[in-house]
Design a protein around this motif. Structure first.
Motif, PDB file in Angstrom:
ATOM      1  N   CYS A 207      -8.549  -2.954   0.665  1.00  0.00           N
ATOM      2  CA  CYS A 207      -8.087  -1.918  -0.243  1.00  0.00           C
ATOM      3  C   CYS A 207      -8.699  -2.137  -1.610  1.00  0.00           C
ATOM      4  CB  CYS A 207      -6.565  -1.941  -0.366  1.00  0.00           C
ATOM      5  SG  CYS A 207      -5.728  -1.598   1.185  1.00  0.00           S
TER       6      CYS A 207
ATOM      7  N   VAL B 122       0.845  -1.203   0.000  1.00  0.00           N
ATOM      8  CA  VAL B 122       0.000   0.000   0.000  1.00  0.00           C
ATOM      9  C   VAL B 122       0.881   1.254   0.000  1.00  0.00           C
ATOM     10  CG1 VAL B 122      -1.669   1.337   1.349  1.00  0.00           C
ATOM     11  CG2 VAL B 122      -1.981  -1.128   1.067  1.00  0.00           C
ATOM     12  N   ASN B 123       1.919   1.255   0.834  1.00  0.00           N
ATOM     13  CA  ASN B 123       2.824   2.405   0.886  1.00  0.00           C
ATOM     14  C   ASN B 123       3.603   2.577  -0.411  1.00  0.00           C
ATOM     15  OD1 ASN B 123       2.003   3.028   3.484  1.00  0.00           O
ATOM     16  ND2 ASN B 123       3.643   1.871   4.451  1.00  0.00           N
TER      17      ASN B 123
ATOM     18  N   TYR C 132       1.365   4.157  -3.018  1.00  0.00           N
ATOM     19  CA  TYR C 132       1.222   5.586  -2.751  1.00  0.00           C
ATOM     20  C   TYR C 132       2.485   6.350  -3.153  1.00  0.00           C
ATOM     21  CZ  TYR C 132       0.428   9.958  -0.287  1.00  0.00           C
ATOM     22  OH  TYR C 132       0.276  11.283   0.015  1.00  0.00           O
TER      23      TYR C 132
ATOM     24  N   THR D 142      -0.390   4.092 -15.022  1.00  0.00           N
ATOM     25  CA  THR D 142      -0.427   4.014 -13.555  1.00  0.00           C
ATOM     26  C   THR D 142      -1.057   2.710 -13.105  1.00  0.00           C
ATOM     27  OG1 THR D 142      -0.541   6.425 -13.376  1.00  0.00           O
ATOM     28  CG2 THR D 142      -1.242   5.161 -11.450  1.00  0.00           C
TER      29      THR D 142
ATOM     30  N   CYS E 180       3.520   5.355  -7.243  1.00  0.00           N
ATOM     31  CA  CYS E 180       2.494   5.588  -8.277  1.00  0.00           C
ATOM     32  C   CYS E 180       1.656   6.828  -7.993  1.00  0.00           C
ATOM     33  CB  CYS E 180       1.563   4.375  -8.378  1.00  0.00           C
ATOM     34  SG  CYS E 180       2.407   2.831  -8.716  1.00  0.00           S
ATOM     35  N   GLN E 181       1.938   7.516  -6.886  1.00  0.00           N
ATOM     36  CA  GLN E 181       1.150   8.665  -6.456  1.00  0.00           C
ATOM     37  C   GLN E 181      -0.352   8.345  -6.491  1.00  0.00           C
ATOM     38  OE1 GLN E 181       3.835   9.380  -8.887  1.00  0.00           O
ATOM     39  NE2 GLN E 181       4.958   9.454  -6.977  1.00  0.00           N
ATOM     40  N   THR E 182      -0.687   7.150  -6.008  1.00  0.00           N
ATOM     41  CA  THR E 182      -2.066   6.658  -6.041  1.00  0.00           C
ATOM     42  C   THR E 182      -2.486   6.261  -4.642  1.00  0.00           C
ATOM     43  OG1 THR E 182      -1.798   5.833  -8.291  1.00  0.00           O
ATOM     44  CG2 THR E 182      -3.574   4.863  -6.992  1.00  0.00           C
ATOM     45  N   LYS E 183      -3.642   6.753  -4.242  1.00  0.00           N
ATOM     46  CA  LYS E 183      -4.221   6.357  -2.963  1.00  0.00           C
ATOM     47  C   LYS E 183      -5.292   5.317  -3.232  1.00  0.00           C
ATOM     48  CE  LYS E 183      -3.584  10.608  -0.361  1.00  0.00           C
ATOM     49  NZ  LYS E 183      -4.242  11.674   0.413  1.00  0.00           N
ATOM     50  N   LEU E 184      -5.132   4.153  -2.630  1.00  0.00           N
ATOM     51  CA  LEU E 184      -6.169   3.135  -2.698  1.00  0.00           C
ATOM     52  C   LEU E 184      -7.289   3.539  -1.745  1.00  0.00           C
ATOM     53  CD1 LEU E 184      -3.918  -0.056  -2.510  1.00  0.00           C
ATOM     54  CD2 LEU E 184      -4.803   1.070  -4.555  1.00  0.00           C
ATOM     55  N   VAL E 185      -8.492   3.047  -1.992  1.00  0.00           N
ATOM     56  CA  VAL E 185      -9.593   3.238  -1.050  1.00  0.00           C
ATOM     57  C   VAL E 185      -9.377   2.209   0.052  1.00  0.00           C
ATOM     58  CG1 VAL E 185     -12.092   3.199  -0.757  1.00  0.00           C
ATOM     59  CG2 VAL E 185     -11.106   4.005  -2.926  1.00  0.00           C
ATOM     60  N   ILE E 186      -9.161   2.683   1.282  1.00  0.00           N
ATOM     61  CA  ILE E 186      -8.737   1.802   2.373  1.00  0.00           C
ATOM     62  C   ILE E 186      -9.761   1.776   3.499  1.00  0.00           C
ATOM     63  CG2 ILE E 186      -6.979   1.438   4.155  1.00  0.00           C
ATOM     64  CD1 ILE E 186      -4.977   2.778   2.250  1.00  0.00           C
TER      65      ILE E 186
END
Length: 110
Positions: free
Chosen positions: A69, A45-46, A49, A79, A52-58
């Protein structure tokens, strides 16, 4: 037992993953299976982030033992390919733990 559920899209890409439960392979705070699964999943997950500058829905459990996630649907192709590679790498690591400690972790795909 730790249960890992991988949900895939029709194209076989990973849509989400859910990890729940506790391994019980050792005393609380000294459970190597739980520690390994936590390190692999949170590290992934880190990495998503940071790289990939991507936030998963957590979604997370308040007392631990639960992590879900979801990959956002609106990622551009490049991406999404990077995110998928990192998630598949996570799955390889989790399967390695399952191969060695199958009594404490179960992985299912749907």
């Amino acid at each position: 037992m730790i249960k890992v559920i991988i949900e895939r899209h029709d194209d076989h890409s990973i849509r989400s993953f859910e990890i729940s439960g506790h391994a019980g392979s050792g005393p609380y705070g000294h459970d190597l299976v739980c520690a390994g699964v936590s390190a692999v999943s949170f590290g992934t997950v880190n990495a998503i982030y940071a790289l990939c500058q991507t936030k998963l829905v957590i979604e997370q459990g308040k007392n631990g033992g639960f992590l879900r996630c979801v990959v956002p649907d609106d990622l551009d192709q490049a991406t999404n390919e990077k995110v998928q590679l990192l998630l598949e790498g996570m799955l390889v690591s989790l399967r390695t733990i399952e191969n060695d400690y199958g009594k404490y972790i179960q992985i299912m795909e749907k």
